[in-house]
Design a protein around this motif. Structure first.
Motif, mmCIF file in Angstrom:
data_model
loop_
_atom_site.group_PDB
_atom_site.id
_atom_site.type_symbol
_atom_site.label_atom_id
_atom_site.label_comp_id
_atom_site.label_asym_id
_atom_site.label_seq_id
_atom_site.Cartn_x
_atom_site.Cartn_y
_atom_site.Cartn_z
ATOM 1 N N GLN A 84 10.533 -14.125 -13.218
ATOM 2 C CA GLN A 84 9.071 -14.112 -13.167
ATOM 3 C C GLN A 84 8.623 -13.164 -12.068
ATOM 4 O OE1 GLN A 84 7.200 -17.906 -13.364
ATOM 5 N NE2 GLN A 84 5.129 -17.061 -13.404
ATOM 6 N N LEU A 85 7.590 -12.398 -12.368
ATOM 7 C CA LEU A 85 7.003 -11.462 -11.421
ATOM 8 C C LEU A 85 5.495 -11.622 -11.462
ATOM 9 C CD1 LEU A 85 7.795 -7.683 -10.946
ATOM 10 C CD2 LEU A 85 5.449 -8.439 -11.297
ATOM 11 N N GLU A 86 4.892 -11.743 -10.293
ATOM 12 C CA GLU A 86 3.438 -11.764 -10.185
ATOM 13 C C GLU A 86 2.992 -10.594 -9.329
ATOM 14 O OE1 GLU A 86 0.689 -15.413 -9.389
ATOM 15 O OE2 GLU A 86 1.054 -14.449 -7.441
ATOM 16 N N VAL A 97 4.717 -10.953 -15.301
ATOM 17 C CA VAL A 97 5.846 -10.628 -16.171
ATOM 18 C C VAL A 97 6.809 -11.805 -16.115
ATOM 19 C CG1 VAL A 97 7.782 -9.065 -16.590
ATOM 20 C CG2 VAL A 97 5.611 -8.165 -15.704
ATOM 21 N N SER A 98 7.241 -12.284 -17.258
ATOM 22 C CA SER A 98 8.174 -13.406 -17.274
ATOM 23 C C SER A 98 9.121 -13.244 -18.454
ATOM 24 C CB SER A 98 7.431 -14.744 -17.366
ATOM 25 O OG SER A 98 6.660 -14.811 -18.551
ATOM 26 N N GLY A 99 10.204 -13.993 -18.406
ATOM 27 C CA GLY A 99 11.152 -13.952 -19.504
ATOM 28 C C GLY A 99 12.305 -14.898 -19.266
ATOM 29 N N ASP A 100 13.051 -15.166 -20.331
ATOM 30 C CA ASP A 100 14.248 -15.988 -20.222
ATOM 31 C C ASP A 100 15.219 -15.581 -21.312
ATOM 32 O OD1 ASP A 100 13.878 -17.972 -22.638
ATOM 33 O OD2 ASP A 100 11.962 -17.964 -21.580
ATOM 34 N N TRP A 106 16.885 -11.753 -24.808
ATOM 35 C CA TRP A 106 15.868 -11.924 -23.782
ATOM 36 C C TRP A 106 14.490 -11.955 -24.433
ATOM 37 C CZ3 TRP A 106 16.230 -12.932 -18.668
ATOM 38 C CH2 TRP A 106 15.068 -12.791 -17.899
ATOM 39 N N SER A 107 13.745 -13.018 -24.174
ATOM 40 C CA SER A 107 12.369 -13.137 -24.653
ATOM 41 C C SER A 107 11.441 -12.841 -23.482
ATOM 42 C CB SER A 107 12.105 -14.539 -25.205
ATOM 43 O OG SER A 107 12.938 -14.803 -26.309
ATOM 44 N N SER A 156 9.841 -5.687 -16.695
ATOM 45 C CA SER A 156 8.471 -5.201 -16.844
ATOM 46 C C SER A 156 8.372 -4.098 -17.889
ATOM 47 C CB SER A 156 7.925 -4.694 -15.508
ATOM 48 O OG SER A 156 8.658 -3.582 -15.059
ATOM 49 N N GLY A 157 9.439 -3.329 -18.061
ATOM 50 C CA GLY A 157 9.448 -2.292 -19.083
ATOM 51 C C GLY A 157 10.147 -2.721 -20.351
#
Length: 231
Positions: A84-86, A97-100, A106-107, A156-157
């Motif tokens: 996670q990025l804020e 930006v988030s994902g798992d 990767w979603s 993020s990209g």
């Protein structure tokens, strides 16, 4: 608050009863084309429990009025599990930006004031998270990437870059007026053998200095690394 909650959940996700060890923590000064541009405060922790370890890496990356708070959970081989990025500008949240990762897919999700997007990316066993402008995550590449095909993954990209890790031999780095013994490493793009990253690490694998030629970013440790501590 969302990122504080994310970090709390990341730490709670470590195995119950596991010994949490601080593997590295400190501050990098960031320069862009030789001009001081900001700093990166970070920590990397491991929770050791049979049969392996899991990791939590977090940092605040500051540049003027921009502040990025990043939290990464990684598995026992350094592969990204959650992120996670804020991003805040002038204390206002402008993007998340988030994902798992589920199995090797990767979603990822990106949310801004004007748009929301989601995408899936297939990772490999050699995928390591490398968010642009974030230096401490190179620790995972060095620790787990030697002798393997490596892909640098940017959440993020939502992009991948194939590289190979090569040792450039012994060297030294000046940190807070002290010359520290180091090994210089390069990450070379497989497409054209250009340098994606150049970095210096001590014998414990802690990053002392790093350069990203494409962006002009250079990061230098503010103080020598502290001894590893157990908690």
């Amino acid at each position: 608050m969302r990122l504080l909650l994310a970090l709390s959940l990341a730490l709670l996700a470590l195995p119950l009863g596991a010994q949490v060890t601080v593997l590295d923590e400190g501050t990098f000064s960031h320069l862009v084309n030789g001009v001081r541009a900001g700093r990166e405060d970070f920590s990397i922790r491991a929770a050791r429990a049979a049969p392996g370890a899991t990791f939590v890496a977090q940092a605040n990356v500051l540049a003027g009025e921009r502040r990025r708070t990043v939290v990464l959970n990684a598995d026992s081989l350094g592969g990204p599990v959650r992120f996670q990025l804020e991003l805040r500008e002038a204390n206002q949240v402008v993007s998340n930006v988030s994902g798992d990762r589920q199995r090797m897919v990767w979603s990822g999700r990106i949310l801004t004031a004007t748009r929301e997007s989601a995408r899936e990316v297939r990772l490999t066993d050699g995928s390591f998270l490398a968010e642009p402008g974030v230096v401490h995550q190179l620790w995972f590449v060095l620790r787990f990437g030697q002798g393997r095909a490596i892909e640098l993954f940017s959440p993020s990209g939502l992009s991948l870059e194939s590289v190979r890790l090569a040792s450039a031999g012994p060297d030294s780095v000046q940190v807070a007026g002290r010359a520290l013994a180091a090994t210089r490493w390069t990450l070379l793009r497989t497409s054209d053998d250009a340098v994606a990253w150049e970095f210096w690490a001590d014998r414990s694998g802690r990053i002392l200095r790093a350069r990203h030629p494409a962006s002009g970013l250079e990061a230098l440790r503010d103080d020598p690394p502290a001894e590893t501590t157990g908690r």
